[in-house]
Design a protein around this motif. Structure first.
Motif, PDB file in Angstrom:
ATOM      1  N   HIS A 105     -57.327 -16.756  46.507  1.00 19.63           N
ATOM      2  CA  HIS A 105     -56.058 -16.223  47.024  1.00 19.63           C
ATOM      3  C   HIS A 105     -54.903 -17.218  46.913  1.00 19.63           C
ATOM      4  N   TRP A 123     -51.989 -19.623  44.307  1.00 17.36           N
ATOM      5  CA  TRP A 123     -51.238 -19.651  43.053  1.00 17.36           C
ATOM      6  C   TRP A 123     -52.139 -20.151  41.929  1.00 17.36           C
ATOM      7  N   ASP A 170     -54.238 -17.321  40.654  1.00 21.06           N
ATOM      8  CA  ASP A 170     -53.406 -16.408  39.844  1.00 21.06           C
ATOM      9  C   ASP A 170     -53.098 -17.025  38.483  1.00 21.06           C
ATOM     10  N   SER A 196     -54.007 -15.763  34.468  1.00 18.27           N
ATOM     11  CA  SER A 196     -52.805 -15.301  33.768  1.00 18.27           C
ATOM     12  C   SER A 196     -52.824 -15.706  32.293  1.00 18.27           C
TER      13      SER A 196
END
Length: 266
Positions: free
Chosen positions: A206, A208, A211, A215
């Motif tokens: 959860h 950055w 993510d 990405s």
């Protein structure tokens, strides 16, 4: 001194908060091995990286505009309104409460250690003053959590030693209560284990970082710019991170840091 200067030149928050912490630390501790000459050498050594930093980044700027634009809250809203708005974060998220808990454990541990006349290293005094100052200074900023992150990291680093010292102090006081002592003994290990597991889970699923690893943005940007002719002029609008993928200097860019700080408007 040189290392302190390098640290202060890294980011404006370190320049004002670390310099303040050093001054207060010297006044509080007044270490005997720092004579007048050594303090002057320390200050002079710290100024070398700072002067290079100012010359490289702010050459031609007025000192007043540097202070106005690069510190605290460049949009200059009313201070009381900013403090009130940032204080509401106590009721909206856990980060500030987490920071308060860390500082509280550290504060009590330092108080008890000073009371029992235990030695507290100068480095810890500076770190503690910096963390406390960073906490209060946060309320006058734009309110992003990254503004109190350095102080919070220092408080986390000193959490285990502070926690175990408090645990030892309380254990000595409840030594005659065997049942309570049996429950109390593994408590710091349990708290630190829960904290590490929770942060590990946050980071992996959860954050950055999670993510980012999921990405394709970096790969897409690399592919995009590799197919663009070097004769084409590119305009980067408020995306300085994308400039890193461009392989030539044939570009312009605009960056907005705040209403009063915009670069590349022409």
């Amino acid at each position: 001194g040189i290392l302190a200067g390098l640290a202060m030149a890294t980011k404006p928050i370190f320049l004002d908060l670390l310099s303040f912490s050093l001054i207060i630390g010297f006044l509080m501790v007044r270490p005997k091995n720092f004579s007048g000459n050594k303090i002057y050498i320390f200050i002079g050594s710290a100024m070398i990286p700072l002067l290079i930093w100012v010359f490289v980044h702010f050459s031609g700027d007025k000192f007043s505009s540097i202070i106005s634009n690069y510190y605290g809250n460049p949009d200059h809203p009313p201070l009381l309104g900013t403090v009130r708005e940032n204080s509401l974060k106590f009721f909206k998220e856990f980060q500030l409460i987490y920071f308060v808990l860390l500082i509280s454990v550290w504060t009590v541990a330092i108080y008890l250690r000073r009371k029992s006349k235990q030695e507290i290293y100068f480095a810890e005094v500076i770190a503690f003053i910096f963390s406390v100052t960073n906490f209060f200074a946060f309320f006058a900023t734009l309110g992003f959590n990254r503004y109190f992150f350095p102080g919070q990291v220092l408080a986390i680093i000193y959490l285990p030693s502070a926690l175990f010292y408090l645990h030892k102090s309380i254990s000595w006081r409840i030594n005659n209560h065997q049942l309570i002592l049996r429950i109390w003994k593994p408590l710091p290990y349990a708290l630190l284990s829960i904290l590490i597991l929770f942060q590990f889970y946050q980071t992996i699923f959860h954050s950055w970082v999670a993510d980012y690893y999921g990405s394709r943005r970096s790969a897409d940007l690399k592919e995009y710019f590799s197919n663009i002719s070097t004769n084409i002029v590119i305009m980067f609008y408020d995306v300085p991170e994308a400039v890193l993928f461009n392989s030539n200097d044939n570009y312009f860019q605009y960056m907005r840091f705040a209403d009063n700080v915009q670069i590349g408007k022409d």
